[in-house]
Design an enzyme around this catalytic site. Sequence first.
Site, PDB file in Angstrom:
ATOM      1  N   HIS A 273      38.099  31.885  34.043  1.00  0.00           N
ATOM      2  CA  HIS A 273      38.470  32.924  35.317  1.00  0.00           C
ATOM      3  C   HIS A 273      37.717  32.466  36.730  1.00  0.00           C
ATOM      4  O   HIS A 273      36.682  32.265  36.890  1.00  0.00           O
ATOM      5  CB  HIS A 273      37.609  34.306  34.773  1.00  0.00           C
ATOM      6  CG  HIS A 273      37.911  35.579  35.584  1.00  0.00           C
ATOM      7  ND1 HIS A 273      38.784  36.562  35.245  1.00  0.00           N
ATOM      8  CD2 HIS A 273      37.953  35.708  36.916  1.00  0.00           C
ATOM      9  CE1 HIS A 273      38.983  37.307  36.295  1.00  0.00           C
ATOM     10  NE2 HIS A 273      38.388  36.781  37.391  1.00  0.00           N
TER      11      HIS A 273
ATOM     12  N   HIS B  71      39.115  32.268  41.016  1.00  0.00           N
ATOM     13  CA  HIS B  71      39.978  32.703  42.246  1.00  0.00           C
ATOM     14  C   HIS B  71      40.111  31.419  43.136  1.00  0.00           C
ATOM     15  O   HIS B  71      39.365  31.230  44.170  1.00  0.00           O
ATOM     16  CB  HIS B  71      39.515  33.797  42.973  1.00  0.00           C
ATOM     17  CG  HIS B  71      39.595  35.172  42.192  1.00  0.00           C
ATOM     18  ND1 HIS B  71      40.647  35.992  42.053  1.00  0.00           N
ATOM     19  CD2 HIS B  71      38.797  35.545  41.106  1.00  0.00           C
ATOM     20  CE1 HIS B  71      40.203  36.990  41.053  1.00  0.00           C
ATOM     21  NE2 HIS B  71      39.054  36.674  40.655  1.00  0.00           N
TER      22      HIS B  71
ATOM     23  N   GLN C 164      46.160  42.079  43.591  1.00  0.00           N
ATOM     24  CA  GLN C 164      44.883  42.288  43.726  1.00  0.00           C
ATOM     25  C   GLN C 164      44.662  43.676  44.611  1.00  0.00           C
ATOM     26  O   GLN C 164      43.697  44.819  44.461  1.00  0.00           O
ATOM     27  CB  GLN C 164      44.170  41.514  45.033  1.00  0.00           C
ATOM     28  CG  GLN C 164      43.026  41.769  45.979  1.00  0.00           C
ATOM     29  CD  GLN C 164      41.693  41.340  45.003  1.00  0.00           C
ATOM     30  OE1 GLN C 164      41.500  40.028  45.048  1.00  0.00           O
ATOM     31  NE2 GLN C 164      40.791  42.322  44.640  1.00  0.00           N
TER      32      GLN C 164
ATOM     33  N   HIS D  45      42.088  41.907  35.251  1.00  0.00           N
ATOM     34  CA  HIS D  45      40.817  42.303  35.889  1.00  0.00           C
ATOM     35  C   HIS D  45      40.599  43.724  35.229  1.00  0.00           C
ATOM     36  O   HIS D  45      41.404  44.911  35.719  1.00  0.00           O
ATOM     37  CB  HIS D  45      40.684  42.369  37.432  1.00  0.00           C
ATOM     38  CG  HIS D  45      40.423  40.882  38.042  1.00  0.00           C
ATOM     39  ND1 HIS D  45      41.251  40.007  37.619  1.00  0.00           N
ATOM     40  CD2 HIS D  45      39.453  40.431  38.382  1.00  0.00           C
ATOM     41  CE1 HIS D  45      40.885  38.924  38.222  1.00  0.00           C
ATOM     42  NE2 HIS D  45      39.531  39.145  38.802  1.00  0.00           N
TER      43      HIS D  45
ATOM     44  N   GLU E 137      36.293  46.531  36.069  1.00  0.00           N
ATOM     45  CA  GLU E 137      35.153  45.946  36.796  1.00  0.00           C
ATOM     46  C   GLU E 137      34.468  46.878  37.790  1.00  0.00           C
ATOM     47  O   GLU E 137      34.571  46.865  38.936  1.00  0.00           O
ATOM     48  CB  GLU E 137      36.042  44.684  37.625  1.00  0.00           C
ATOM     49  CG  GLU E 137      34.468  43.820  38.315  1.00  0.00           C
ATOM     50  CD  GLU E 137      34.988  42.743  39.071  1.00  0.00           C
ATOM     51  OE1 GLU E 137      36.433  42.490  39.469  1.00  0.00           O
ATOM     52  OE2 GLU E 137      34.215  41.914  39.785  1.00  0.00           O
TER      53      GLU E 137
ATOM     54  N   ASP F 136      34.562  32.739  38.546  1.00  0.00           N
ATOM     55  CA  ASP F 136      35.174  33.912  39.170  1.00  0.00           C
ATOM     56  C   ASP F 136      34.997  33.244  40.628  1.00  0.00           C
ATOM     57  O   ASP F 136      36.178  33.252  41.358  1.00  0.00           O
ATOM     58  CB  ASP F 136      34.070  35.105  39.093  1.00  0.00           C
ATOM     59  CG  ASP F 136      35.042  36.363  39.554  1.00  0.00           C
ATOM     60  OD1 ASP F 136      36.312  36.185  39.668  1.00  0.00           O
ATOM     61  OD2 ASP F 136      34.335  37.441  39.529  1.00  0.00           O
TER      62      ASP F 136
HETATM   63 FE   FE2 Z   1      37.939  38.035  39.188  1.00  0.00          FE
END
Ligand code: FE2
Length: 426
Positions: A57, A59, A152, A210, A213, A309
């Site tokens: 995971h 970005h 996002q 996601h 979270e 992440d």
């Molecule tokens: Fe993430």
Amino acid sequence: MLDLILRDARLPDGGEPVDISVKDGRIVEIRPGIKEQALEEIDAGGHLVTAPFVDSHFHMDATLTYGLPRVNESGTLLEGIALWAELKPELTAAAIKERALRLCRLSVARGTLAVRSHVDISDGRLLAVEALLEVKREMAPYLDLQLVAFPQDGFLRLPEARANLLRALDLGVEVVGGIPHFERTMAEGAESVRQLCEIAAERGLPVDLHCDETDDPNSRHVESLACETQRLGLQGRVTGSHLTSMHSMDNYYVSKLIPLMAEAELKVVANPLINITIQGRHDSYPKRRGMTRVKELAAAGLDVAFGHDCVLDPWYSLGSHDMLEVAHMGLHVGQMTGRAEMRSCFEAVTATGARVLGLEGYGLDPGCRADIVVLQCRDPIEALRLKPPRLFVLRAGKVIACCAPQRVELSLGEGTESFDPCAPAV
Ligand code: FE2
């Protein structure tokens, strides 16, 4: 003639050191005292060998942007999201690509040869998709980069998200992403899960959301995810990332939820470095840890991997893309200090991560691709303790990174002693 023999290598499951022979990029044999000749030999010096680290995971479109256009002073998720929105209009495909390639070099140097990266598709220009698809192609000889189309700004909340996500998939992004807890209502969150899973079913793709979270114990989108996975027959192809609300949920509800997740064969990715810093921010004391229930999920038979992440981005001001740092944090936050638990933390950044990504030919077995990392230590628990240098990183039997063993010159009295700080201490 063999291409390579890696000699005196210690396997993660212990036992006496072995030799590993390689031909045409694949592992041929693993046993002590291989007598055959090879074009090249490497002495592993009795150190630990492992299949490569896997970051399940990440970005990569936001990485290494620390300080652009300013730093996240509060360190909160909300300031991070605001910062990312400020930065997005300034992004260019060239700059995203350059930073992502720099990150990949850090990854390879630390023996991480597979990364699943979410890529934000909220901006209709899809600059990050274009940039990361190029990075994926250019890095393919060295590192497997798997991309997730990530809305996002919300899948239903942002009107153009659906069209953008479908275009990203048409361009070659291979996993369907989402962010149900960020939709306007719980009902819309559940609806986004339904639609995203249907897209994945129609296209034969995996899903990685996601999911939940948040510290809100009422955020239960993972329940919808398990249900849609069952309804559409997506078992084994669906991942819930983060799942931090599970930390705060009522135990009775969790006793129903975990078996549902197991039935749907969900994969789970926890991101301990990020969630220990971002969750629990609305708490005074005691402060919640904000990592999902790693031990309990694993005990129910689910694959639970750890992801990095973020590295130096709007959400996290630190990081070096060392998966041993991630596993070390996961071990501490999850209080996983039993020997089997510590070994499972090492697997969370190696074999379990590989299962989340569905990597072909991963592992230290005959027939697997000869992707091998030699660490300056003796076993996986020592690796977690020391986070030692990666002495050799091999991709398909070729050395793509190496360094000299770390030694320290100690002068504690008469004369100087050359000291190995990674040697067994007990
Ligand atoms: Fe993430």
